[in-house]
Design a protein around this motif. Structure first.
Motif, PDB file in Angstrom:
ATOM      1  N   GLU A  20       0.840  -1.201   0.000  1.00 46.41           N
ATOM      2  CA  GLU A  20       0.000   0.000   0.000  1.00 46.41           C
ATOM      3  C   GLU A  20       0.875   1.251   0.000  1.00 46.41           C
ATOM      4  N   LEU A  71       1.105   1.715  -4.168  1.00 47.14           N
ATOM      5  CA  LEU A  71      -0.052   2.576  -4.487  1.00 47.14           C
ATOM      6  C   LEU A  71       0.132   4.015  -4.006  1.00 47.14           C
ATOM      7  N   LEU A  72       0.482   4.151  -2.728  1.00 42.80           N
ATOM      8  CA  LEU A  72       0.608   5.512  -2.199  1.00 42.80           C
ATOM      9  C   LEU A  72       1.856   6.190  -2.756  1.00 42.80           C
ATOM     10  N   ARG A  83       0.737   7.583  -5.931  1.00 41.39           N
ATOM     11  CA  ARG A  83      -0.123   8.757  -5.733  1.00 41.39           C
ATOM     12  C   ARG A  83       0.686   9.973  -5.308  1.00 41.39           C
ATOM     13  N   ARG A 142     -14.111   9.570  -8.034  1.00 41.79           N
ATOM     14  CA  ARG A 142     -14.848   8.314  -8.054  1.00 41.79           C
ATOM     15  C   ARG A 142     -16.333   8.566  -8.360  1.00 41.79           C
ATOM     16  N   ARG A 158     -12.048  13.007  -3.811  1.00 41.21           N
ATOM     17  CA  ARG A 158     -11.285  12.712  -2.598  1.00 41.21           C
ATOM     18  C   ARG A 158      -9.880  13.296  -2.715  1.00 41.21           C
ATOM     19  N   TYR A 192      -3.165   9.823   5.470  1.00 36.26           N
ATOM     20  CA  TYR A 192      -2.354   8.990   4.567  1.00 36.26           C
ATOM     21  C   TYR A 192      -0.926   9.518   4.413  1.00 36.26           C
ATOM     22  N   ASP A 199     -11.927   7.705   1.264  1.00 36.55           N
ATOM     23  CA  ASP A 199     -11.685   6.267   1.117  1.00 36.55           C
ATOM     24  C   ASP A 199     -12.892   5.489   1.628  1.00 36.55           C
ATOM     25  N   GLU A 251      -7.885   3.109 -12.085  1.00 38.75           N
ATOM     26  CA  GLU A 251      -7.982   1.762 -11.512  1.00 38.75           C
ATOM     27  C   GLU A 251      -9.384   1.489 -11.003  1.00 38.75           C
TER      28      GLU A 251
END
Ligand code: IPM
Ligand code: MN
Length: 339
Positions: free
Chosen positions: A88, A92-93, A96, A106, A125, A132, A240, A272
């Motif tokens: 993560e 992913l992060l 980002r 989204r 978001r 995060y 999230d 994604e």
């Protein structure tokens, strides 16, 4: 017709990820958009094999693509070989934050329940800050006096660019409406910053109706009356959680698409599906490609291929077949035929 060929990095990932990204690329190509795709093997399987998550050189390479399409990343449920957070935070992060994908957009469209009439709303978001960001730490680890802190980072710059993007999106709606979701009655420092920024940016968008909901109340409204929303703008963690709930009340996570956007275009944006790797059905031909296809439609929109994006989105919206019965290939074929 636009003859441009787009360079897309494809991070299929784990489980059903490679299957659904392959399906999405087929639909994109059937929609007449030329993609030169480059696969990258990143995720749980790669980490277990090579100990590799994502290095600086690969991150820089990814920055240069026109877009990144990601399937799903993660080990099978119950596989404890990878400590929580490694993929993560490391993949992913890192993408980002490293590519400054500061918006996680989204969209949701009802297919059942109180939104069965196909009404739409979207969550904007913030995607690089909040809890995060990784602020905090541990003291006296493992002792009875252990202290763990995890702060929420909210910068004026980060909040403002997110709120402005949300207003821009809201202003394009037939009923322009933006709802800030937060917990201003408890998180008074961060909440006050978000509220002030919304009040200020609102001045630039006189046509947009503005509302505010506490996050707990928003959970009730999302279940009981999601049609009240146009654009929800919120921080990283609330976004999230709310987006899983929004997915669940609008036909299930099998439909939920997402765009991790760098609207300033200083790095490739990443698209994604919200769902996970579903290892239990990987390789069985039963993976549902709809969310990946919708994510690819968001990619087309970002690339400026609005007409193809609209056709792909409409194909997903018009899809009425039985996903389980048709399987990945059957669903993909039906989508391509209805373009
Ligand atoms: C999401 C996911 C990620 C997040 C995880 C996998 C880090 O839940 O994209 O919503 O929390 O953002
Ligand atoms: Mn999530």
């Amino acid at each position: 017709m636009n003859q441009r060929t787009y360079r897309v990095a494809v991070l299929g990932g784990d489980g059903i990820g490679p299957e659904v990204t392959a399906a999405a690329l087929e639909v994109v190509s059937a929609a007449g958009v030329a993609i030169d795709s480059t696969p990258y093997e990143l995720g749980a399987a790669r980490y277990l094999r090579d100990g590799f998550v994502l290095d600086d050189a690969t991150l820089e390479e990814l920055r240069g693509y026109d877009a990144i399409l990601l399937g799903a990343v993660g080990p099978a449920i119950g596989d404890t070989r990878i400590p929580s957070g490694v993929l993560e935070r490391g993949l992913l992060l890192r993408l980002r934050f490293g590519l400054d994908l500061y918006i996680n957009y989204r969209p949701f469209r009802g297919v059942s329940g109180s939104l069965a009439d196909g009404r739409e709303f979207a969550i904007v978001r913030e995607n690089t800050e909040g809890p995060y960001a990784g602020e905090g730490g541990v003291l006296r680890y493992g002792t009875a006096h252990e202290i763990a802190t995890q702060g929420s980072v909210n910068t004026r710059f980060g909040v403002e660019r997110c709120v402005r993007y949300a207003f821009e999106r809201a202003s394009t709606l037939a009923n322009p409406k933006l709802t800030l979701v937060h917990k201003t009655n408890v998180l008074t420092f961060a909440g006050d910053l978000w509220s002030r920024v919304v009040r200020e940016v609102k001045e630039e968008f006189s046509g947009v109706e503005v509302d505010y909901n506490h996050v707990d109340a928003a959970c009730i409204y999302l279940v009981e009356d999601p049609g009240r929303y146009g654009i929800i703008v919120t921080d990283n963690l609330f976004g999230d959680i709310l987006s899983d709930l929004a997915g669940a009340v609008t036909g299930g996570i099998g439909y939920a698409a997402s765009a991790n956007l760098n609207p300033a275009r200083t790095g490739a944006s990443l698209f994604e599906p919200v769902h996970g790797a579903a290892h239990d059905i990987a390789g069985t031909g039963r993976a549902n490609p709809l969310a990946a296809v919708s994510s690819a439609a968001l990619m087309l929109e970002h690339l400026g291929e609005s007409e193809a994006a609209a056709r792909v989105t409409r194909a997903v919206q018009d899809f009425k077949g039985d996903v389980a019965g048709l399987g990945t290939v059957g669903v993909t074929t039906q989508l391509m035929e209805s373009l």
